[in-house]
Design a protein around this motif. Structure first.
Motif, short mmCIF file in Angstrom:
data_model
loop_
_atom_site.label_atom_id
_atom_site.label_comp_id
_atom_site.label_asym_id
_atom_site.label_seq_id
_atom_site.Cartn_x
_atom_site.Cartn_y
_atom_site.Cartn_z
N ALA A 1 0.86 -1.14 -0.03
CA ALA A 1 0.05 -0.09 0.00
C ALA A 1 0.79 1.15 0.02
N VAL A 2 0.38 2.26 -0.59
CA VAL A 2 0.99 3.62 -0.67
C VAL A 2 0.02 4.59 0.25
N TRP A 3 0.58 5.15 1.24
CA TRP A 3 0.15 5.79 2.26
C TRP A 3 0.44 7.63 2.23
N VAL A 4 -0.12 8.36 2.58
CA VAL A 4 0.18 9.50 2.82
C VAL A 4 -0.22 9.88 4.12
N GLY A 5 0.99 10.53 4.88
CA GLY A 5 0.57 10.88 6.39
C GLY A 5 1.54 12.19 6.59
N THR A 6 1.72 12.64 7.92
CA THR A 6 2.16 13.75 8.45
C THR A 6 3.63 13.26 8.86
N CYS A 7 4.67 14.26 8.88
CA CYS A 7 6.02 13.99 9.17
C CYS A 7 6.10 14.29 10.76
N ALA A 8 7.10 13.73 11.40
CA ALA A 8 7.16 13.81 12.65
C ALA A 8 7.51 15.25 13.10
N ASP A 9 6.79 15.80 14.22
CA ASP A 9 6.91 17.26 14.58
C ASP A 9 6.51 18.32 13.72
N TYR A 10 5.69 17.98 12.75
CA TYR A 10 5.28 19.17 11.66
C TYR A 10 3.73 19.04 11.54
N PRO A 11 3.23 20.21 11.49
CA PRO A 11 1.73 20.19 11.23
C PRO A 11 1.44 19.59 9.85
N ARG A 12 0.16 19.22 9.85
CA ARG A 12 -0.34 18.50 8.48
C ARG A 12 -0.52 19.65 7.71
N GLY A 13 -0.42 19.48 6.22
CA GLY A 13 -0.86 20.19 5.27
C GLY A 13 -1.97 19.87 4.64
N ASP A 14 -2.28 20.47 3.28
CA ASP A 14 -3.39 20.09 2.33
C ASP A 14 -2.42 19.18 1.18
N ALA A 15 -2.41 17.80 1.48
CA ALA A 15 -1.75 17.09 0.51
C ALA A 15 -2.73 16.72 -0.76
N SER A 16 -2.29 16.55 -1.88
CA SER A 16 -2.70 16.21 -2.96
C SER A 16 -1.93 15.18 -3.76
N THR A 17 -2.47 13.97 -4.11
CA THR A 17 -1.92 13.12 -4.84
C THR A 17 -2.66 12.69 -6.14
N GLY A 18 -2.05 12.47 -7.40
CA GLY A 18 -2.78 12.26 -8.55
C GLY A 18 -3.51 12.94 -9.35
N TRP A 19 -3.36 14.20 -9.13
CA TRP A 19 -4.20 15.29 -9.64
C TRP A 19 -3.99 15.52 -11.37
N ASN A 20 -5.00 15.27 -12.12
CA ASN A 20 -5.17 15.48 -13.36
C ASN A 20 -3.95 14.72 -14.26
N SER A 21 -3.59 13.56 -13.72
CA SER A 21 -2.58 12.65 -14.42
C SER A 21 -2.57 11.31 -13.96
N VAL A 22 -1.96 10.52 -14.64
CA VAL A 22 -1.79 9.28 -14.45
C VAL A 22 -0.78 8.96 -13.17
N SER A 23 -1.41 7.93 -12.34
CA SER A 23 -0.32 7.34 -11.28
C SER A 23 -0.18 6.03 -11.68
N ARG A 24 1.04 5.57 -11.04
CA ARG A 24 1.29 4.12 -11.21
C ARG A 24 2.17 3.59 -10.10
N ILE A 25 1.90 2.46 -9.78
CA ILE A 25 2.36 1.64 -8.60
C ILE A 25 3.10 0.42 -9.47
N ILE A 26 4.29 0.27 -9.27
CA ILE A 26 5.27 -0.89 -9.94
C ILE A 26 5.55 -1.89 -8.64
N ILE A 27 5.19 -3.16 -8.83
CA ILE A 27 5.86 -3.90 -7.85
C ILE A 27 6.62 -5.05 -8.56
N GLU A 28 8.02 -5.36 -8.09
CA GLU A 28 8.91 -6.00 -8.72
C GLU A 28 9.64 -6.99 -7.71
N GLU A 29 9.67 -8.40 -8.01
CA GLU A 29 10.34 -9.08 -6.92
C GLU A 29 11.79 -9.31 -7.54
#
Length: 126
Positions: A95-123
């Protein structure tokens, strides 16, 4: 820390002594009016990789003038990539996650806007 899964998939790993190479490629964006940080990262069966290290990428924005920070909205194609060892053979929930960094406030994060996103897994054999 607030975290949310962006995407997950099941991968069949054939060997316990191999490594998994993972790649996420897609549009990432962070905006905020004061300093903030978000991190995009992979998990394997619900846990971050420890062998050798977590697979992550961060975006940090420093505090600037409120009028500039409130209008910055740049989406950049970015990647999160790495190798994970020590994952047992069999079905692996990746899984791919988005979260906060230690000791920093959360921002407004966006992922994959108006584009192709890919996940590749290889052994990869050792």
């Amino acid at each position: 820390m607030l975290h949310s899964a962006l995407q997950d998939c099941t991968f069949t790993k054939l060997r316990s002594d191999s490594a998994l190479r993972v790649l996420f490629s897609g549009s990432l964006r962070l905006k905020c009016k004061s300093a903030c940080c978000q991190r995009w990262y992979f998990t394997f069966n619900g846990a971050e990789c420890t062998g050798p290290l977590p697979i992550e990428s961060i975006i940090y924005l420093d505090q600037g003038s409120p009028e500039l920070n409130s209008t910055i909205n740049i989406h950049r194609t970015s990647s999160v990539e790495g190798l994970c060892e020590g994952v047992k053979a069999g079905l692996v929930d990746v899984a791919v996650w988005v979260g906060t960094c230690a000791d920093y406030p959360r921002g407004d994060a966006s992922t994959g806007w108006n584009s192709v996103s890919r996940i590749i897994i290889e052994e990869l054999p050792k």
